[in-house]
Design an enzyme around this catalytic site. Structure first.
Site, PDB file in Angstrom:
ATOM      1  N   TYR A 193      12.290   2.642  -0.050  1.00  0.00           N
ATOM      2  CA  TYR A 193      11.787   1.514  -0.205  1.00  0.00           C
ATOM      3  C   TYR A 193      10.308   1.586  -0.978  1.00  0.00           C
ATOM      4  O   TYR A 193      10.067   0.751  -1.768  1.00  0.00           O
ATOM      5  CB  TYR A 193      11.434   0.882   1.154  1.00  0.00           C
TER       6      TYR A 193
ATOM      7  N   ASP B  98       0.664  -1.467  -0.015  1.00  0.00           N
ATOM      8  CA  ASP B  98      -0.054  -0.185  -0.039  1.00  0.00           C
ATOM      9  C   ASP B  98       0.953   1.053   0.057  1.00  0.00           C
ATOM     10  O   ASP B  98       0.320   2.393  -0.504  1.00  0.00           O
ATOM     11  CB  ASP B  98      -0.842   0.012   1.085  1.00  0.00           C
TER      12      ASP B  98
ATOM     13  N   LYS C  68       9.420  -0.216  -4.676  1.00  0.00           N
ATOM     14  CA  LYS C  68       8.146  -1.001  -4.954  1.00  0.00           C
ATOM     15  C   LYS C  68       7.284  -0.372  -5.735  1.00  0.00           C
ATOM     16  O   LYS C  68       6.852  -1.144  -6.960  1.00  0.00           O
ATOM     17  CB  LYS C  68       7.574  -1.245  -3.702  1.00  0.00           C
TER      18      LYS C  68
END
Ligand code: NAD
Ligand code: DAU
Length: 349
Positions: free
Chosen positions: A165, A139, A169
């Site tokens: 991070y 999310d 993603k």
């Protein structure tokens, strides 16, 4: 090259389920991947599972103990190895990643190498061999929401990642969609909220606090603790992935979240302390730079189109089970506790 039935219908629940004889799980020796392998053995016993895992600090052979999965120790950036494995499977379920925000703030480099370049290497092998690719994402690619607002992330929320991070993603999600559109690779993507449960590395919030208490240390809350996470039990995440694998539509993205009422980090730490007989016994430490404020997932599409619903609807019960697991599996985490805590201490956390 295999062909796939992807006939669309408004009643996806009734589409003939895909059945797999062979599955390649990347990152299957990590937290969610290892729980996933265990679930596949239980739910789809006909399926032979091969795991590729680099066994970084976050991967552990023991996480697969007692399973029939074949573990290949290797890097998803090893194109030859990946091509050999992908050539002998029916589906790739891609969990492998550098997964901890705090680490990405200290050194983003492995996040780019594994999360972006590694996903690229896997997609190229999927393209060459005509293999279905399921991408496990987060999310956090959507950025964050205002605390107290009624809004949630949907599948069409614009991407706005905050940390190295989450940016890595987000980059990997874009690659997956591009490989579907440009090259016709059969893909599905899932974006899930914060997981908890057995085998989670003790650098992460919930297991860190549980093991702090078990180890005679004080639980540590970043900043004010008002940040909100949308906690989901790892088995509920993985059951959703099974639903997507069996009857999700190629090219589609599914949000996964358990629709918990908003609970902030301070309330979660209070609950852990209470359940472990140390009410109110925690301390505030330095906040995370760029800390995302609130995550909340709208999983209506997954519920309505694929018929998924969470089994763990009560966080208190899920935490009790998780506390029991860390209590009963001290040898799994105790050797790494001192070094994890001294790294945090050096950051004022
Ligand atoms: P984890 O850090 O516990 O496990 C990651 C695994 O990937 C480890 O076993 C590690 O050895 C392996 N790995 C790392 N780099 C590799 C490489 N180059 N080649 C092969 N293997 C490599 O992570 P996790 O919490 O289990 O997360 C798994 C996936 O789920 C990640 O893609 C993460 O982004 C995603 N996700 C996690 C959460 C969460 O709350 N933990 C929520 C949503 C999505
Ligand atoms: O939302 C999904 C994401 O959830 C995944 O993509 C990530 O892989 C996973 O690590 C997790 O990210 P978070 O950064 O939200 O999780 P973490 O467990 O690191 O922290 C959860 C919250 O708790 C966050 O607001 C920071 C806070 N925190 C964390 C630690 C480690 C503390 O207050 N104290 C702590 O000691």
């Amino acid at each position: 090259m295999r062909t796939f039935d992807n006939s669309t219908s408004s009643t996806d629940l009734f589409r003939t389920p895909r059945v797999f004889q062979r599955m390649l799980v990347t990152g299957g020796a990590g937290f969610i991947g290892a729980n996933f392998v265990r679930l596949v053995e239980q739910e789809w016993p006909q399926c032979e599972v091969v795991v590729i895992d680099k066994l970084t600090y976050a991967g552990n052979r023991e996480n697969l103990a007692g399973t029939k999965a074949k573990l290949v120790e290797g890097d998803i950036n090893d194109a030859q190895l990946v091509d050999d494995l992908v050539g002998n499977t029916d589906v790739i379920v891609h969990f492998a990643a550098e997964s901890h925000n705090d680490n990405s703030l200290k050194d983003p480099s492995p996040f780019i190498t594994t999360n972006i370049m590694g996903t690229f290497t896997l997609l190229e092998a999927a393209r060459k061999n005509g293999v279905y690719f399921h991408h496990v994402s987060t999310d956090e690619v959507f950025g964050d929401l205002e605390i107290g607002a009624p809004t949630k992330f949907t599948e069409s929320t614009a991407y706005a990642p905050s940390s190295p991070y989450s940016a890595s993603k987000a980059g990997s999600d874009h690659l997956v969609r591009a490989w579907a559109r440009s090259f016709g690779v059969p893909v599905t993507v899932s974006n899930c909220s914060n997981n908890y449960g057995p085998y989670q590395h003790i650098e992460k919030f919930i297991p860190r606090q549980i093991t702090n208490i078990l180890d005679g240390r004080t639980p540590k809350l970043y900043g004010t603790g008002e940040q909100v996470r949308d906690w989901i039990h790892v088995d509920d995440h993985n059951l959703a992935v099974l639903d997507i694998l069996s009857h999700g539509e190629f090219g589609e993205t599914y949000n996964i979240g358990a629709d918990q009422k908003d609970i902030n980090n301070g309330e979660v730490i209070e609950l852990i302390c209470e359940l472990m007989g140390r009410p109110g016994d925690y301390e505030h430490v330095a906040d995370r730079p760029g800390h995302d404020q609130r995550y909340a997932m709208d999983a209506t599409k997954l519920r309505e189109e694929l018929g998924w619903s969470p089994r763990y609807t009560n966080l208190r019960e899920g935490l009790e089970q998780t506390i029991a697991w860390y209590t009963n599996n001290r040898s799994w985490w105790s050797a790494s506790k001192e070094s994890v805590e001294s790294t945090y201490a050096s950051q004022g956390q």
